[in-house]
Motif scaffolding. Structure first.
Motif, PDB file in Angstrom:
ATOM      1  N   LYS A  59      33.301  66.916  53.696  1.00 33.25           N
ATOM      2  CA  LYS A  59      34.444  67.381  53.810  1.00 33.25           C
ATOM      3  C   LYS A  59      33.458  68.719  53.216  1.00 33.25           C
ATOM      4  O   LYS A  59      33.100  68.683  52.598  1.00 33.25           O
ATOM      5  N   ALA A  60      34.931  69.588  53.584  1.00 35.96           N
ATOM      6  CA  ALA A  60      34.939  70.160  52.792  1.00 35.96           C
ATOM      7  C   ALA A  60      34.231  70.825  51.581  1.00 35.96           C
ATOM      8  O   ALA A  60      35.374  70.119  51.216  1.00 35.96           O
ATOM      9  N   ARG A  61      33.699  71.840  50.770  1.00 34.31           N
ATOM     10  CA  ARG A  61      34.149  71.310  48.911  1.00 34.31           C
ATOM     11  C   ARG A  61      33.536  72.961  48.241  1.00 34.31           C
ATOM     12  O   ARG A  61      32.383  73.303  48.966  1.00 34.31           O
ATOM     13  N   ILE A  62      33.679  72.890  47.393  1.00 39.67           N
ATOM     14  CA  ILE A  62      32.813  73.980  46.149  1.00 39.67           C
ATOM     15  C   ILE A  62      32.030  73.273  45.678  1.00 39.67           C
ATOM     16  O   ILE A  62      31.958  72.653  44.727  1.00 39.67           O
ATOM     17  N   SER A  63      31.013  73.907  45.949  1.00 46.76           N
ATOM     18  CA  SER A  63      29.725  73.225  45.236  1.00 46.76           C
ATOM     19  C   SER A  63      29.668  74.214  44.492  1.00 46.76           C
ATOM     20  O   SER A  63      29.679  75.282  43.865  1.00 46.76           O
ATOM     21  N   ARG A  64      28.001  74.068  43.397  1.00 45.32           N
ATOM     22  CA  ARG A  64      27.514  74.992  42.602  1.00 45.32           C
ATOM     23  C   ARG A  64      26.284  74.947  42.813  1.00 45.32           C
ATOM     24  O   ARG A  64      25.185  74.000  43.281  1.00 45.32           O
ATOM     25  N   THR A  68      21.949  78.831  39.559  1.00 48.84           N
ATOM     26  CA  THR A  68      22.591  80.125  38.949  1.00 48.84           C
ATOM     27  C   THR A  68      23.917  79.925  38.091  1.00 48.84           C
ATOM     28  O   THR A  68      24.271  80.459  38.003  1.00 48.84           O
ATOM     29  N   GLY A  69      23.761  79.000  38.436  1.00 47.09           N
ATOM     30  CA  GLY A  69      25.809  78.147  38.429  1.00 47.09           C
ATOM     31  C   GLY A  69      26.796  78.521  39.437  1.00 47.09           C
ATOM     32  O   GLY A  69      27.751  78.471  38.672  1.00 47.09           O
ATOM     33  N   GLU A  70      26.376  79.592  39.999  1.00 43.86           N
ATOM     34  CA  GLU A  70      28.094  80.496  40.633  1.00 43.86           C
ATOM     35  C   GLU A  70      28.442  79.119  41.452  1.00 43.86           C
ATOM     36  O   GLU A  70      27.748  77.807  42.320  1.00 43.86           O
ATOM     37  N   LYS A  71      29.400  79.243  42.055  1.00 43.19           N
ATOM     38  CA  LYS A  71      30.109  78.667  42.900  1.00 43.19           C
ATOM     39  C   LYS A  71      29.902  78.740  44.162  1.00 43.19           C
ATOM     40  O   LYS A  71      29.734  80.589  44.459  1.00 43.19           O
ATOM     41  N   VAL A  72      29.787  77.921  45.231  1.00 42.81           N
ATOM     42  CA  VAL A  72      29.689  78.255  46.647  1.00 42.81           C
ATOM     43  C   VAL A  72      30.214  76.882  47.603  1.00 42.81           C
ATOM     44  O   VAL A  72      30.059  76.180  47.185  1.00 42.81           O
ATOM     45  N   ASN A  73      31.239  78.319  48.306  1.00 46.08           N
ATOM     46  CA  ASN A  73      31.585  77.047  49.604  1.00 46.08           C
ATOM     47  C   ASN A  73      30.513  76.492  50.288  1.00 46.08           C
ATOM     48  O   ASN A  73      30.158  77.043  51.212  1.00 46.08           O
ATOM     49  N   THR A  74      30.909  75.326  50.301  1.00 47.16           N
ATOM     50  CA  THR A  74      30.559  74.816  51.409  1.00 47.16           C
ATOM     51  C   THR A  74      30.827  74.004  53.043  1.00 47.16           C
ATOM     52  O   THR A  74      32.051  72.910  52.699  1.00 47.16           O
ATOM     53  N   PRO A  75      30.830  74.092  53.748  1.00 42.91           N
ATOM     54  CA  PRO A  75      31.962  73.530  55.151  1.00 42.91           C
ATOM     55  C   PRO A  75      31.964  72.269  54.894  1.00 42.91           C
ATOM     56  O   PRO A  75      30.344  71.891  54.993  1.00 42.91           O
ATOM     57  N   GLU A  76      32.325  71.868  56.485  1.00 43.81           N
ATOM     58  CA  GLU A  76      32.326  70.030  56.346  1.00 43.81           C
ATOM     59  C   GLU A  76      31.354  70.321  57.734  1.00 43.81           C
ATOM     60  O   GLU A  76      30.794  71.510  58.034  1.00 43.81           O
ATOM     61  N   LYS A  77      30.656  68.964  57.898  1.00 46.89           N
ATOM     62  CA  LYS A  77      29.344  69.220  58.422  1.00 46.89           C
ATOM     63  C   LYS A  77      29.362  66.786  58.778  1.00 46.89           C
ATOM     64  O   LYS A  77      30.117  66.575  57.959  1.00 46.89           O
TER      65      LYS A  77
END
Length: 95
Positions: A59-64, A68-77
């Motif tokens: 599933k798509a999720r918000i990872s880190r 840098t600690g910055e939040k990154v959107n990870t798409p569904e794969k």
């Protein structure tokens, strides 16, 4: 130790010396491409006595970003899942 296509072809050439290497290469390429295409379609691939390949959807999720600690959107794969056959499991653990 990982096995690469060239080592697989060399082993097949030793086991089947009457076949040309280019023919063995073509057969291996066809088999691998058919497995890839089936997985792309979402089908399950079962090699009796070896194992089963299938795809799972992550599933798509918000990872880190750990740096840098910055939040990154990870798409569904899609991911590949492998389940070993009982015969292979027994060969690996009993020999």
């Amino acid at each position: 130790m990982a096995i690469v296509k060239s080592k697989l072809l060399n082993q097949l050439k030793k086991s089947y010396p009457n076949f040309l290497k280019k023919d063995l290469d073509q057969v291996v390429s066809i088999v691998l491409n058919e497995i890839k295409q089936a997985l792309k379609r979402g089908d399950r691939v079962e090699l009796r006595g070896f194992g089963m390949f299938s795809t799972n959807i992550q599933k798509a999720r918000i990872s880190r970003n750990p740096k840098t600690g910055e939040k990154v959107n990870t798409p569904e794969k899609k991911t590949i899942h492998f389940k070993m056959a009982k015969e292979m499991f027994n060969k690996l653990n009993n020999d």
